[in-house]
Design an enzyme around this catalytic site. Structure first.
Site, PDB file in Angstrom:
ATOM      1  N   LYS A 176       1.214  -1.447   0.073  1.00 12.66           N
ATOM      2  CA  LYS A 176      -0.072   0.354  -0.514  1.00 12.66           C
ATOM      3  C   LYS A 176       1.174   1.267   0.199  1.00 12.66           C
ATOM      4  CE  LYS A 176      -3.636   1.744   2.416  1.00 12.66           C
ATOM      5  NZ  LYS A 176      -4.454   2.244   3.701  1.00 12.66           N
TER       6      LYS A 176
ATOM      7  N   HIS B 278      -0.338   4.765   0.378  1.00 20.64           N
ATOM      8  CA  HIS B 278      -0.266   5.616   1.380  1.00 20.64           C
ATOM      9  C   HIS B 278      -1.061   5.356   2.875  1.00 20.64           C
ATOM     10  CE1 HIS B 278      -4.431   3.152  -1.054  1.00 20.64           C
ATOM     11  NE2 HIS B 278      -4.548   3.742   0.342  1.00 20.64           N
TER      12      HIS B 278
END
Length: 218
Positions: A102, A104
């Site tokens: 991921k 963010h």
């Protein structure tokens, strides 16, 4: 056979997780039975499943610091196992991974508790052992160490035509850790005998066991 093992087999039969017939496996072998943990998909079934994993873990006596559920099937399995263990007075942290990092928020591929200390891996089955080796890389990258692997069914089956070992035996030898199965194929055979299953079905499973099975586990 322990009561939790019998309960697990009956749960698997009730939800068509354990099926009998003619099935072509990834290995190309024709199997008289098939196990698909993805069919444990109701709340009650998952609760019972988590209890079976927890009972197997407690019975094994394995020592561990954190539960790890590898993506994807291992994530719900690890979660329900952590809940069931907590209900039995064994409250351990839980961690799982994403297949893709991921970019963010918290970022990274690991979610949940820090992956440290002795890690107990929860999954449904071990076939070729490839997924386990990927998990080992994740564990070692965090400076942790594997404590063992817990699976639903041990097929007690040779990893390949040229191997005398099962994928489970290969994992145990390569990493020096136990692989704990809630049940193994011999337990299913014993259960079917106790339930007066058809002679034809029993013989097909026994023949399969003799043709592809390993002599013993561990």
């Amino acid at each position: 056979m322990q009561q939790y093992q019998r309960d697990f087999i009956e749960l698997a039969l009730e939800h068509d997780v354990l099926c009998f017939g003619d099935f072509t496996l990834k290995s190309g072998r024709q199997s008289p039975y098939f196990f698909n943990a993805g069919r444990f998909h109701s709340g009650a079934a998952l609760a019972a499943l988590g209890n079976a994993y927890a009972e197997a873990i407690i019975a094994s006596g394995v020592e561990f610091d954190v539960i790890f559920g590898p993506a994807y099937k291992g994530i719900p399995l690890g979660a329900v196992t952590a809940v069931a263990l907590a209900q039995k007075g064994v409250d351990k942290p839980f961690c799982y991974n994403r297949k893709e990092a991921k970019d963010h928020g918290e970022g990274g591929t690991l979610v949940g508790a820090p992956l440290k200390g002795k890690v107990l891996i929860i999954d449904d089955v071990i076939t070729a052992g490839t997924a386990v080796r990927e998990v080992m890389q994740i564990i070692h990258s965090q400076g942790a160490e594997p404590a063992g692997v817990v699976i639903g069914l041990n097929r007690q089956e040779k990893a390949g035509e040229d191997s005398e070992l099962s994928a489970i035996q290969q994992v145990e030898r390569e990493y020096g850790i136990p692989v704990i199965g809630i049940v193994e194929l011999d337990d299913i055979i014993s259960y079917l005998k106790s339930q007066a299953a058809s002679d034809e079905l029993l013989q097909r499973i026994i023949d399969y066991r003799q043709r592809y099975g390993v002599s013993s586990e561990g």
